[in-house]
Write an enzyme that holds these catalytic residues in place. Structure first.
Site, short mmCIF file in Angstrom:
data_model
loop_
_atom_site.label_atom_id
_atom_site.label_comp_id
_atom_site.label_asym_id
_atom_site.label_seq_id
_atom_site.Cartn_x
_atom_site.Cartn_y
_atom_site.Cartn_z
N HIS A 108 0.93 -1.26 -0.05
CA HIS A 108 0.03 -0.12 0.16
C HIS A 108 0.92 1.22 0.02
CE1 HIS A 108 -3.28 2.67 1.59
NE2 HIS A 108 -3.85 2.23 0.37
N HIS A 145 -4.63 6.44 -5.27
CA HIS A 145 -5.51 6.98 -4.72
C HIS A 145 -6.00 8.19 -5.77
CE1 HIS A 145 -3.78 4.89 -1.31
NE2 HIS A 145 -4.61 4.62 -0.94
N HIS A 150 -7.27 -1.68 -5.04
CA HIS A 150 -7.61 -1.99 -3.48
C HIS A 150 -8.48 -3.49 -3.66
CE1 HIS A 150 -6.72 2.11 -2.72
NE2 HIS A 150 -6.19 1.77 -1.58
N HIS A 161 -14.60 6.72 3.11
CA HIS A 161 -13.26 6.17 2.95
C HIS A 161 -12.14 6.89 3.61
CE1 HIS A 161 -9.03 5.42 1.10
NE2 HIS A 161 -9.29 4.34 1.54
N HIS A 174 -10.52 6.58 7.72
CA HIS A 174 -8.82 6.15 7.75
C HIS A 174 -8.54 7.34 8.82
CE1 HIS A 174 -7.19 3.61 5.10
NE2 HIS A 174 -7.86 3.93 4.14
N PHE A 216 -1.59 7.17 4.25
CA PHE A 216 -1.65 5.99 3.29
C PHE A 216 -0.56 5.22 3.64
CE2 PHE A 216 -4.96 8.42 0.97
CZ PHE A 216 -5.95 7.82 1.60
N HIS A 264 -11.44 -1.94 3.97
CA HIS A 264 -11.56 -2.00 2.53
C HIS A 264 -12.27 -3.33 1.75
CE1 HIS A 264 -9.26 1.19 0.73
NE2 HIS A 264 -8.67 1.14 1.75
CU1 C2O Z 1 -5.37 2.91 -0.30
CU2 C2O Z 1 -7.91 3.12 2.36
O1 C2O Z 1 -6.50 3.21 1.27
#
Ligand code: C2O
Length: 565
Positions: A152, A173, A182, A306, A310, A327, A340
């Protein structure tokens, strides 16, 4: 491609001629088991084994502007602008052999991903075991948890350049690659976990934060004696606290009771999944082709819930709310995968709501590719087109309700009354400009502008009226969030549970300077304008409300209305 076929044909002919001979040399039983299909795949497998990254792109499709990483040139990158990181996999200085992705055997058991809040104890024990083994594998092993997390990091910090374009980093992203990349990542993660405990029916659970009974963090993630626990989190958000899908880090952000929060969440979901996501790019994010630099518009759900979640999960004690809040570090937290898995499910939900009519068919998207290690330590090249059918991939989601489908937000004030109030306000304090170029406007406070609706031509039924906030420049490194409202007459009613809420810009800065570009926020508002009875008006009032202190480092160039076909 032509070259590949040619090699294949010659090799096949060779094998057919040689097979009577070779069967004498090889164990005859082994040869008997090979039918022509298997022979072909054996030869093809060999051929792929010889292929290297540098000629891994099909020669016949030079026109293709599909994106893929240059795997042999991974380098240091910035997790935060003040933090240099190195998340490259070892051993890629030279080309590494790989195979093309193949679908799993359709006869193998379907992996049914279940909602995390409904898991039974025996499953949690099993998953805990798999994850513990994964965490105990050495770093050299690409199946290890540490290496999974680095995957990631590589694709959000600019550690890779695009194949054949040495100055353009790959970013997954804020682009149309968000959902498919993802999906690939957690798909291989799931297969590896299963193989570590010898269970090929193992399926990753999903944290269904979009349904009321599942909105708090699943309990097993906060059990200190399990592999799911993670210290770098905001402990004040532990259960029974309900997740805040529209979270802002601002101290003045209202702290709602669980019941209120659930109501806000459901209505917010409706805007993000339904009324604000009626066109492909509004949900999927912008077109992103090789050597394009960056696309500049993020999809609704990628931004929130999303990004917001995070941030909500990550620790407020760390500079970037690590681990989940940035990230480069996010996938070090085991809850990343349940988060995810739900994002993956919501992609399917959106496709279903729109009867798959909005699926992207652009070959540059379909052919974009990445590399992942599978459970057998084979490096696999996989394309976006390979991951569009979860049944073929061998997994499905247990059906759960989508309660947000019938939580269309109501206007906070009767629309006619709101317009009268807005006109009165406007007489006192006229605001006509919605273009702030060249200097831009800093988002250091709430403001309202009147935005003209282009009336010239007939509008087609299918067109989506879209508010575009353009030239968004984020200077700082902190999480940024601002909200956009339409015809807001009462500032005490600024809340996603009301129809005036058009959407949100929620952004997690990351990567170095090459990753910083001006962005746009596109909000589909056709349905909202109908509900606010403004669809005949020549203009609307648009209010921008900063939701984080960091917005004082953000400026925009203007706001306009566009129509998406
Ligand atoms: Cu690539 Cu939830 O992030």
């Amino acid at each position: 491609m032509a070259e590949k076929k040619w090699v294949l044909l010659v090799s096949l002919a060779f094998i057919m001629v040689m097979s009577p001979l070779s069967s004498r040399i090889m164990d005859s039983a082994q040869v008997l088991h090979l039918n022509m299909g298997e022979l072909a795949s054996m030869v093809l497998g060999k051929f792929q084994f010889w292929a290297t990254f540098n000629n891994g792109v099909d020669r016949g499709t030079v026109e293709s502007r599909a994106i893929g990483p240059n795997m042999t040139a991974c380098h240091h990158s910035y997790g935060r602008p003040d933090l240099l990181v190195y998340c490259c996999p070892p051993g890629f200085e030279k080309s590494v052999p790989f195979v093309d992705f193949e679908f799993p055997d359709p006869r193998s058991p379907v992996k049914v991903r279940r909602p995390a809040h409904l898991l039974d104890e025996s499953f949690i024990v099993k998953y805990n075991k798999a994850l513990s083994i994964m965490k105990s594998l050495p770093y050299d092993d690409p199946r290890s948890f540490a290496r999974q997390a680095e995957l990631h990091c590589q694709f959000c910090t600019g550690a890779y350049e695009q194949l054949n374009y040495s100055d353009t980093p790959v970013n997954i992203h804020r682009t149309w690659l968000f959902f498919p990349w993802h999906r690939m990542m957690i798909y291989f993660h799931e297969r590896i976990l299963g193989s570590l405990i010898g269970d090929d029916s193992f399926a990753l659970p999903f944290w269904a934060w979009d349904i009321p009974e599942a909105m708090p963090m699943p309990d097993y993630y906060v059990n200190e004696n399990s592999a799911f626990f993670h210290t770098e989190r905001d402990f004040s958000h532990f259960p029974p606290r309900v997740a805040d899908l529209a979270y802002s880090t601002d101290k003045n952000h209202p702290h709602l009771s669980n019941d209120e929060q659930i109501d806000v969440n459901l209505k917010f979901m409706y805007t993000q999944m339904v009324s604000g996501a009626r066109k492909t790019e509004l949900f999927m994010g912008c077109t992103y082709r090789a050597n394009d630099g960056y696309c500049d518009t993020t999809g609704t759900v990628e931004q929130a819930p999303h990004n917001t979640l995070h941030t909500w999960i990550g620790s407020s004690l760390n500079p970037g709310r690590e681990d989940m809040g940035k990230f480069y570090s996010a996938a070090k937290d085991p809850i990343f995968y349940a988060h995810h898995s739900n994002i993956d499910r919501l992609w399917e939900a959106w496709r279903k709501i729109n009867n798959r009519r909005l699926d992207i068919t652009d070959p540059d998207w379909l052919d974009s590719f990445f590399f992942f290690y599978d459970e057998n330590l084979k490096l696999v090249k996989i394309k976006v087109r390979d991951v569009l059918d979860t049944t073929k991939l061998g997994y499905s989601f247990e059906e759960v309700d989508h309660p947000w489908l019938n939580h269309r937000p109501p206007p906070s004030v009767p629309p006619k009354q709101a317009r009268q109030m807005l006109k009165l306000k406007e007489n006192k304090n006229p605001v006509f400009v919605s273009d702030f170029r060249p200097d831009g406007r800093v988002l250091d406070g709430i403001f309202t502008v009147k935005v003209l609706r282009p009336m010239k031509r007939e509008r087609k039924e299918e067109e989506e009226e879209t508010i575009v906030v353009y030239g968004i420049e984020v200077k700082g490194n902190d999480y940024v969030k601002f909200d956009v409202y339409v015809n807001l007459s009462d500032e005490t009613k600024m809340n996603p549970k009301f129809r005036e809420f058009a959407g949100t810009f929620a952004h997690i800065p990351g990567g170095g300077d090459a990753m910083k570009k001006k962005m746009k926020l596109k909000l589909g508002v056709s349905e909202l304008l109908k509900d606010l009875e403004t669809d005949e008006d020549e203009s609307i009032w648009v209010t921008v409300s900063p939701a984080t202190v960091s917005c004082s480092n953000v400026s925009i160039e203007g706001i306009r209305i566009e129509y998406i076909e």
